[in-house]
Write a protein that holds these residues in place. Structure first.
Motif, PDB file in Angstrom:
ATOM      1  N   ALA A 104       0.823  -1.220   0.000  1.00  0.00           N
ATOM      2  CA  ALA A 104       0.000   0.000   0.000  1.00  0.00           C
ATOM      3  C   ALA A 104       0.852   1.263   0.000  1.00  0.00           C
ATOM      4  O   ALA A 104       0.358   2.340   0.340  1.00  0.00           O
ATOM      5  CB  ALA A 104      -0.941   0.000   1.199  1.00  0.00           C
ATOM      6  N   SER A 105       2.130   1.165  -0.393  1.00  0.00           N
ATOM      7  CA  SER A 105       3.033   2.318  -0.250  1.00  0.00           C
ATOM      8  C   SER A 105       2.609   3.502  -1.118  1.00  0.00           C
ATOM      9  O   SER A 105       2.725   4.652  -0.696  1.00  0.00           O
ATOM     10  CB  SER A 105       4.474   1.912  -0.566  1.00  0.00           C
ATOM     11  OG  SER A 105       4.575   1.354  -1.848  1.00  0.00           O
ATOM     12  N   GLU A 106       2.101   3.243  -2.324  1.00  0.00           N
ATOM     13  CA  GLU A 106       1.662   4.360  -3.174  1.00  0.00           C
ATOM     14  C   GLU A 106       0.500   5.101  -2.538  1.00  0.00           C
ATOM     15  O   GLU A 106       0.464   6.340  -2.538  1.00  0.00           O
ATOM     16  CB  GLU A 106       1.271   3.843  -4.557  1.00  0.00           C
ATOM     17  CG  GLU A 106       2.459   3.379  -5.396  1.00  0.00           C
ATOM     18  CD  GLU A 106       2.043   2.987  -6.807  1.00  0.00           C
ATOM     19  OE1 GLU A 106       0.886   3.266  -7.186  1.00  0.00           O
ATOM     20  OE2 GLU A 106       2.872   2.397  -7.514  1.00  0.00           O
ATOM     21  N   GLN A 107      -0.448   4.361  -2.000  1.00  0.00           N
ATOM     22  CA  GLN A 107      -1.595   4.993  -1.334  1.00  0.00           C
ATOM     23  C   GLN A 107      -1.148   5.727  -0.064  1.00  0.00           C
ATOM     24  O   GLN A 107      -1.647   6.804   0.253  1.00  0.00           O
ATOM     25  CB  GLN A 107      -2.646   3.930  -0.989  1.00  0.00           C
ATOM     26  CG  GLN A 107      -3.324   3.308  -2.198  1.00  0.00           C
ATOM     27  CD  GLN A 107      -2.552   2.136  -2.786  1.00  0.00           C
ATOM     28  OE1 GLN A 107      -1.402   1.898  -2.448  1.00  0.00           O
ATOM     29  NE2 GLN A 107      -3.190   1.410  -3.678  1.00  0.00           N
ATOM     30  N   LEU A 108      -0.195   5.139   0.660  1.00  0.00           N
ATOM     31  CA  LEU A 108       0.310   5.782   1.876  1.00  0.00           C
ATOM     32  C   LEU A 108       1.031   7.086   1.562  1.00  0.00           C
ATOM     33  O   LEU A 108       0.891   8.067   2.295  1.00  0.00           O
ATOM     34  CB  LEU A 108       1.251   4.831   2.624  1.00  0.00           C
ATOM     35  CG  LEU A 108       0.588   3.733   3.449  1.00  0.00           C
ATOM     36  CD1 LEU A 108       1.599   2.667   3.844  1.00  0.00           C
ATOM     37  CD2 LEU A 108      -0.066   4.317   4.695  1.00  0.00           C
ATOM     38  N   TYR A 109       1.801   7.099   0.472  1.00  0.00           N
ATOM     39  CA  TYR A 109       2.481   8.333   0.085  1.00  0.00           C
ATOM     40  C   TYR A 109       1.474   9.463  -0.125  1.00  0.00           C
ATOM     41  O   TYR A 109       1.669  10.582   0.359  1.00  0.00           O
ATOM     42  CB  TYR A 109       3.283   8.121  -1.204  1.00  0.00           C
ATOM     43  CG  TYR A 109       4.734   7.752  -0.980  1.00  0.00           C
ATOM     44  CD1 TYR A 109       5.575   8.568  -0.229  1.00  0.00           C
ATOM     45  CD2 TYR A 109       5.261   6.591  -1.509  1.00  0.00           C
ATOM     46  CE1 TYR A 109       6.898   8.233  -0.019  1.00  0.00           C
ATOM     47  CE2 TYR A 109       6.594   6.236  -1.302  1.00  0.00           C
ATOM     48  CZ  TYR A 109       7.398   7.070  -0.562  1.00  0.00           C
ATOM     49  OH  TYR A 109       8.713   6.739  -0.347  1.00  0.00           O
ATOM     50  N   GLY A 110       0.406   9.171  -0.826  1.00  0.00           N
ATOM     51  CA  GLY A 110      -0.594  10.206  -1.095  1.00  0.00           C
ATOM     52  C   GLY A 110      -1.240  10.732   0.172  1.00  0.00           C
ATOM     53  O   GLY A 110      -1.370  11.952   0.363  1.00  0.00           O
ATOM     54  N   MET A 111      -1.618   9.815   1.077  1.00  0.00           N
ATOM     55  CA  MET A 111      -2.261  10.236   2.320  1.00  0.00           C
ATOM     56  C   MET A 111      -1.300  11.006   3.216  1.00  0.00           C
ATOM     57  O   MET A 111      -1.660  12.034   3.798  1.00  0.00           O
ATOM     58  CB  MET A 111      -2.797   9.003   3.071  1.00  0.00           C
ATOM     59  CG  MET A 111      -4.005   8.350   2.434  1.00  0.00           C
ATOM     60  SD  MET A 111      -5.396   9.475   2.198  1.00  0.00           S
ATOM     61  CE  MET A 111      -5.657  10.071   3.856  1.00  0.00           C
ATOM     62  N   CYS A 112      -0.053  10.516   3.322  1.00  0.00           N
ATOM     63  CA  CYS A 112       0.915  11.179   4.207  1.00  0.00           C
ATOM     64  C   CYS A 112       1.291  12.566   3.696  1.00  0.00           C
ATOM     65  O   CYS A 112       1.422  13.513   4.480  1.00  0.00           O
ATOM     66  CB  CYS A 112       2.165  10.319   4.350  1.00  0.00           C
ATOM     67  SG  CYS A 112       1.886   8.766   5.221  1.00  0.00           S
ATOM     68  N   GLU A 113       1.464  12.699   2.391  1.00  0.00           N
ATOM     69  CA  GLU A 113       1.796  14.013   1.822  1.00  0.00           C
ATOM     70  C   GLU A 113       0.662  15.007   2.034  1.00  0.00           C
ATOM     71  O   GLU A 113       0.886  16.213   2.164  1.00  0.00           O
ATOM     72  CB  GLU A 113       2.113  13.874   0.340  1.00  0.00           C
ATOM     73  CG  GLU A 113       3.481  13.244   0.073  1.00  0.00           C
ATOM     74  CD  GLU A 113       3.703  12.931  -1.392  1.00  0.00           C
ATOM     75  OE1 GLU A 113       2.750  13.086  -2.179  1.00  0.00           O
ATOM     76  OE2 GLU A 113       4.821  12.537  -1.743  1.00  0.00           O
ATOM     77  N   THR A 114      -0.565  14.495   2.077  1.00  0.00           N
ATOM     78  CA  THR A 114      -1.723  15.367   2.281  1.00  0.00           C
ATOM     79  C   THR A 114      -1.864  15.793   3.744  1.00  0.00           C
ATOM     80  O   THR A 114      -2.145  16.963   4.035  1.00  0.00           O
ATOM     81  CB  THR A 114      -3.010  14.649   1.843  1.00  0.00           C
ATOM     82  OG1 THR A 114      -2.880  14.270   0.467  1.00  0.00           O
ATOM     83  CG2 THR A 114      -4.226  15.548   1.996  1.00  0.00           C
ATOM     84  N   LEU A 115      -1.666  14.872   4.681  1.00  0.00           N
ATOM     85  CA  LEU A 115      -2.023  15.114   6.081  1.00  0.00           C
ATOM     86  C   LEU A 115      -0.851  15.537   6.967  1.00  0.00           C
ATOM     87  O   LEU A 115      -1.060  16.275   7.935  1.00  0.00           O
ATOM     88  CB  LEU A 115      -2.664  13.850   6.674  1.00  0.00           C
ATOM     89  CG  LEU A 115      -3.978  13.384   6.044  1.00  0.00           C
ATOM     90  CD1 LEU A 115      -4.453  12.095   6.703  1.00  0.00           C
ATOM     91  CD2 LEU A 115      -5.053  14.455   6.159  1.00  0.00           C
TER      92      LEU A 115
END
Length: 205
Positions: A142-153
């Protein structure tokens, strides 16, 4: 499918103000088939040092045991706690020594310096190439999805409660968008005077 993706995983570590957090999902699968919903992927190596191991389930068990053995030898020889940066170098050299037949794990190290309580997070690939950051690191299917969420929050200098909320939301929303990880989560918040462990309920489908 790569051996790194065979069992599925989602692990993320984040840095806050004098604290760090590391979180993982609980699923162990055989591709799309779920085998367990309580598989340990984060290991407490010392009081303020944690290791996350996304990758092949069998190698997660093997690598965690071998690294704990080496860490205990260091404590006996040096009579002191190992610093996170020293532990990162030990993990890196261990993985690189097996580069021709590598372990299929991509470790994430999170902890506090024993003397200064300075937060430290880092990740590496399966042959031990380290990446040290000052914000967050992710690993697993899930690293691609995690990158998106972490960069946002994520934002700098988060207090422990805010850090928990952000890492928990990042993990839950990322694993909902990845079929190979999920089934709840566990979050470790590491502060200089305590370690808080919280379990997350998530979609069980």
């Amino acid at each position: 499918m790569s051996a790194l993706e065979y069992n599925g995983s989602a692990i993320v570590a984040m840095m806050g103000h004098e604290c760090v957090a590391i979180a993982s999902d609980k699923r162990l699968g055989r591709q799309a088939q779920t085998l367990s919903c309580d598989f340990q992927k984060i290991f407490q190596m010392s009081d303020r040092l944690f290791l996350g191991l996304p990758g092949l389930g069998t190698d997660v068990e093997t690598v965690s045991n071998r690294l704990r053995f080496r860490l205990n030898l260091y404590k006996l020889r040096e009579n002191r706690e190992m610093k996170p940066r020293t532990f990162l170098n030990m993990v890196s050299s261990f993985l690189y020594s097996h580069r021709f037949g590598p372990y299929f794990v991509e470790p994430i190290v999170a902890g506090l310096e024993p003397t200064t309580s300075e937060p430290f997070i880092a990740s590496m690939d399966l042959i031990g190439c380290p990446m040290i950051t000052s914000d967050f690191v992710v690993g697993g299917t899930a690293s691609e999805q995690l990158y998106g969420m972490c960069e946002t929050l994520w934002r700098p200098d988060l207090e422990p409660d805010d850090l928990f909320e952000i890492i928990a939301q990042s993990l839950l929303n990322a694993q909902d968008r990845d079929a190979l990880s999920g089934w709840g989560g566990v979050v470790y918040i590491v502060e200089k005077d305590k370690v808080t462990i919280r379990h997350l309920k998530a979609r069980m489908d």
